[in-house]
Every structure is written in structure tokens, then in C-alpha cells.
Design a protein around this motif. Sequence first.
Motif, mmCIF file in Angstrom:
data_model
loop_
_atom_site.group_PDB
_atom_site.id
_atom_site.type_symbol
_atom_site.label_atom_id
_atom_site.label_comp_id
_atom_site.label_asym_id
_atom_site.label_seq_id
_atom_site.Cartn_x
_atom_site.Cartn_y
_atom_site.Cartn_z
ATOM 1 N N ALA A 21 38.091 3.530 40.271
ATOM 2 C CA ALA A 21 37.376 2.256 40.402
ATOM 3 C C ALA A 21 38.030 1.374 41.456
ATOM 4 O O ALA A 21 37.351 0.721 42.254
ATOM 5 C CB ALA A 21 37.350 1.541 39.049
ATOM 6 N N VAL A 22 39.346 1.366 41.477
ATOM 7 C CA VAL A 22 40.048 0.562 42.487
ATOM 8 C C VAL A 22 39.784 1.110 43.884
ATOM 9 O O VAL A 22 39.583 0.344 44.837
ATOM 10 C CB VAL A 22 41.561 0.519 42.178
ATOM 11 N N HIS A 75 42.737 -3.289 36.104
ATOM 12 C CA HIS A 75 41.874 -2.229 35.578
ATOM 13 C C HIS A 75 42.538 -1.507 34.409
ATOM 14 O O HIS A 75 41.874 -1.200 33.417
ATOM 15 C CB HIS A 75 41.514 -1.226 36.679
ATOM 16 N N GLU A 129 34.744 -0.995 49.232
ATOM 17 C CA GLU A 129 33.675 -2.005 49.383
ATOM 18 C C GLU A 129 34.181 -3.231 50.098
ATOM 19 O O GLU A 129 33.528 -3.767 50.994
ATOM 20 C CB GLU A 129 33.144 -2.401 47.998
ATOM 21 N N ARG A 130 35.379 -3.693 49.694
ATOM 22 C CA ARG A 130 35.937 -4.895 50.339
ATOM 23 C C ARG A 130 36.194 -4.620 51.817
ATOM 24 O O ARG A 130 35.934 -5.482 52.666
ATOM 25 C CB ARG A 130 37.230 -5.313 49.647
ATOM 26 N N SER A 146 40.462 4.169 36.229
ATOM 27 C CA SER A 146 40.965 2.938 36.852
ATOM 28 C C SER A 146 41.301 3.163 38.320
ATOM 29 O O SER A 146 40.959 2.352 39.185
ATOM 30 C CB SER A 146 42.220 2.442 36.113
ATOM 31 N N ASP A 191 45.190 -5.286 41.384
ATOM 32 C CA ASP A 191 43.845 -4.848 40.949
ATOM 33 C C ASP A 191 43.950 -3.613 40.039
ATOM 34 O O ASP A 191 43.223 -3.492 39.050
ATOM 35 C CB ASP A 191 42.918 -4.587 42.146
ATOM 36 N N ASP A 231 37.076 2.545 44.880
ATOM 37 C CA ASP A 231 35.725 2.075 45.214
ATOM 38 C C ASP A 231 35.737 0.613 45.631
ATOM 39 O O ASP A 231 35.142 0.235 46.642
ATOM 40 C CB ASP A 231 34.800 2.228 43.994
ATOM 41 N N GLU A 232 36.383 -0.200 44.840
ATOM 42 C CA GLU A 232 36.396 -1.643 45.118
ATOM 43 C C GLU A 232 37.075 -1.943 46.451
ATOM 44 O O GLU A 232 36.615 -2.784 47.215
ATOM 45 C CB GLU A 232 37.119 -2.379 43.993
ATOM 46 N N ARG A 233 38.168 -1.258 46.713
ATOM 47 C CA ARG A 233 38.867 -1.519 47.982
ATOM 48 C C ARG A 233 38.020 -1.059 49.161
ATOM 49 O O ARG A 233 38.004 -1.713 50.211
ATOM 50 C CB ARG A 233 40.230 -0.821 47.990
#
Length: 162
Positions: free
Chosen positions: A148-149, A86, A155-156, A145, A82, A151-153
Motif C-alpha cells: 500500500a505504501v 499502515h 501516486e504522490r 502495508s 507512512d 502505491d501511495e508513494r
Amino acid sequence: MPHTLVVDGRPREVDVSGLPSLATVLRDQLQLTAAKIACGRGECGACTVLVGGRPTMSCITPAVLVHEPVETSEGLAEESRDLREHFADTGAFQCGFCTPGQVVHACALLRTGLPDDDGARREHVRHALSGNICRCTGYQAIVSSVCAVADERAERATEVAS
Ligand code: FES
Ligand code: FES
């Protein structure tokens, strides 16, 4: 002189005659060439790998002194997927010479968790990666980047837990 390194989960027999650096052994004996030798004196971070989970400049680390597991950019390919996406999407690399070291260091950073506050997080990432010098990009996309990763992790992880 034989020596055993555990690299990306596998015991590897290497020759440490002449006291080669970890970077040289990875590149020349194990054909793991993602870690680059740029300055060769511990100043740029292009040769970063993880040793015992810690970002380590492999160009100034004698291989014979390494007894903890080594993780390379190659071994972190899945974990960093991921992040690399990014980097590619945001132009976080240009020549790419610094990128394996940046990505390896960021993998270790993301394992530790980052501050929630956006400003504090950017500063934390910027400071943590300050030893990984990039002559091309100006760092903004690299820091964005990594944030953002994170944040995404997060959220997951929340979705999985709920
Ligand atoms: S090549 Fe190792 S720090 Fe520059
Ligand atoms: S992308 Fe060229 S040195 Fe970083």
C-alpha cells in the motif's frame, strides 16, 4: 579500541574492544535500542539495520568491520512514517518485537521500487522480508502495508510530476 561509525548521518566514536556486534554497540553505547537482539545468531531479522543501504543483521556483524553508513530505525523515523502508520492501522504488529526490523528492511525495499503487478509485488515483498521472522501476525498485514505504501508513494510521485 576506538572506532568511528557513521550512524544516521552522524560520526560516532565507539569502543570495539572485545569485538562487540554492531547491535550491541548501537544498543549499549549509543542507546539506539529499536533494533532488537532476539535470536542473536542471524536467524530472525529483529536486529536489522541498514549498512551502506543494505539490510544487515547487526547481531552477527562485528562493529569493527563496519565502514559504511549505518541507518537505524530511529534514523529512518521520518522516511518510515507512512509505513508505520499502515502497520498501526492494519494490525501489522502485535507484540511489536519484530517490527523495527521489518520496517527498516521495508524502507530499503521501497527505495528499490516494486513490481507493478499486484501478485508479483506481494510475492516480491514476501520473499524480501522472509528473513524477518514474525511469530504473531501471519505476515499478511505486513505485506499489504508495504504494498500500500508503494502505491501511495507512486501516486504522490505522479501527482508531483504532473
Ligand atoms: S537477533 Fe539478529 S538475526 Fe535474530
Ligand atoms: S509482532 Fe510479534 S513477533 Fe512480529
